[in-house]
Design an enzyme around this catalytic site. Structure first.
Site, PDB file in Angstrom:
ATOM      1  N   CYS A 161       0.736  -1.151  -0.165  1.00 52.40           N
ATOM      2  CA  CYS A 161      -0.096  -0.012   0.164  1.00 52.40           C
ATOM      3  C   CYS A 161       0.721   1.129  -0.043  1.00 52.40           C
ATOM      4  CB  CYS A 161      -0.785  -0.123   1.258  1.00 52.40           C
ATOM      5  SG  CYS A 161      -0.092  -0.125   2.646  1.00 52.40           S
ATOM      6  N   ASN A 162       2.147   1.202   0.510  1.00 52.58           N
ATOM      7  CA  ASN A 162       3.043   2.167   0.584  1.00 52.58           C
ATOM      8  C   ASN A 162       4.109   2.299  -0.532  1.00 52.58           C
ATOM      9  OD1 ASN A 162       1.505   3.859   2.724  1.00 52.58           O
ATOM     10  ND2 ASN A 162       2.598   2.357   4.309  1.00 52.58           N
ATOM     11  N   ARG A 163       4.452   1.453  -1.304  1.00 51.21           N
ATOM     12  CA  ARG A 163       5.365   1.215  -2.391  1.00 51.21           C
ATOM     13  C   ARG A 163       5.124   0.605  -3.266  1.00 51.21           C
ATOM     14  NH1 ARG A 163       9.738   1.490   0.398  1.00 51.21           N
ATOM     15  NH2 ARG A 163       8.747   1.511   2.521  1.00 51.21           N
ATOM     16  N   GLU A 194       6.517  -1.383  11.767  1.00 49.74           N
ATOM     17  CA  GLU A 194       5.245  -2.233  11.368  1.00 49.74           C
ATOM     18  C   GLU A 194       5.640  -3.732  10.661  1.00 49.74           C
ATOM     19  OE1 GLU A 194       3.772  -2.915   8.127  1.00 49.74           O
ATOM     20  OE2 GLU A 194       5.365  -1.748   6.974  1.00 49.74           O
ATOM     21  N   GLY A 230     -12.857  -1.576   1.082  1.00 52.08           N
ATOM     22  CA  GLY A 230     -11.466  -2.343   0.656  1.00 52.08           C
ATOM     23  C   GLY A 230     -11.446  -3.802   0.837  1.00 52.08           C
ATOM     24  N   GLY A 234      -8.596  -7.216   1.383  1.00 53.81           N
ATOM     25  CA  GLY A 234      -7.174  -7.740   1.558  1.00 53.81           C
ATOM     26  C   GLY A 234      -6.796  -7.636   3.299  1.00 53.81           C
ATOM     27  N   SER A 279      -7.375  -4.143   5.539  1.00 55.66           N
ATOM     28  CA  SER A 279      -8.841  -4.165   5.828  1.00 55.66           C
ATOM     29  C   SER A 279      -9.165  -4.970   6.853  1.00 55.66           C
ATOM     30  CB  SER A 279     -10.014  -4.204   4.675  1.00 55.66           C
ATOM     31  OG  SER A 279      -9.740  -3.098   3.717  1.00 55.66           O
TER      32      SER A 279
END
Length: 211
Positions: free
Chosen positions: A53-55, A117, A192, A194, A197
């Site tokens: 989600c971030n990269r 995380e 959303g 996955g 979520s």
């Protein structure tokens, strides 16, 4: 004579807005298609991709990092039929030792929006398992990802980062709960699918939400 080297091409939360990262995101099936296309390119020795989600990151073994970048641009246009304005958000490019250090920081959660995380470590491990399953001859990248996973595990084992749950989902829930005195009265809608979520839903439940 130019030798092949490790190359990292990365769009992430530090250099790219989320709306463009969403356009770059690839499914597991798309990553396999891209890897097969790389197998047919004579200048690409090994190739792998990490989509979270971030990269959106690509790892390659090749002699020409500029060629790899242009090849990736072309694959989005021709293979995935996405006409993206890459000029607006050019990726970070690292080679050799710098690329290795970057991957280890990613696996250790040091390069995440929420430091430490854990989800990213699972995603790096999945990338290594998929790479080994579909590309048994990718010895350098396979060993690199194995070492990155070991690094991430050691970071969490030997520091306080492994002592508590850390994730964007948890921080979101904590912030949301600050606006209500009774979590049971909330009607929460998650849009959303996955793991993210599902993780968010579990954190809301742990915080006392029932609807």
């Amino acid at each position: 004579m130019m030798l092949s080297q490790l190359i990292n091409i990365s769009w992430n939360h530090k250099n790219t807005e989320i709306i463009f990262r969403d356009k770059l995101a690839l499914s597991h099936k798309e990553i396999l298609s891209l890897t097969r296309a790389a197998d047919n390119h004579h200048d690409i020795v090994e190739f792998a991709a990490l989509s979270t989600c971030n990269r959106m990151e690509f790892y390659a073994v090749s002699k020409k990092h500029a060629m790899i970048k242009c090849w990736i641009f072309n694959q989005y246009k021709h293979l995935f039929k996405r006409n993206l304005e890459f000029e607006a958000f050019m990726p970070a490019i690292l080679t050799g030792k710098d690329a290795v250090e970057h991957l280890f920081r990613v696996a250790g959660g040091m390069d995440s929006m929420v430091i430490g995380e854990k989800q990213i470590l699972h995603q790096v491990r999945s990338m290594q398992e998929n790479l080994l399953q579909h590309n048994e001859n990718f010895s350098l990248l396979n060993q690199l990802f194995i070492d990155a996973v070991c690094c991430g595990e050691e970071v969490r084992k030997k520091t306080q980062l492994g002592s508590e749950e850390r994730s964007i989902s948890l921080e979101l829930v904590k912030n949301a709960m600050e606006f209500t005195a009774d979590s049971k009265k909330l009607n929460i809608l998650l849009i959303g699918a996955g793991n993210t979520s599902e993780l968010t839903a579990r954190h809301f439940i742990d915080a006392g939400a029932t609807k």
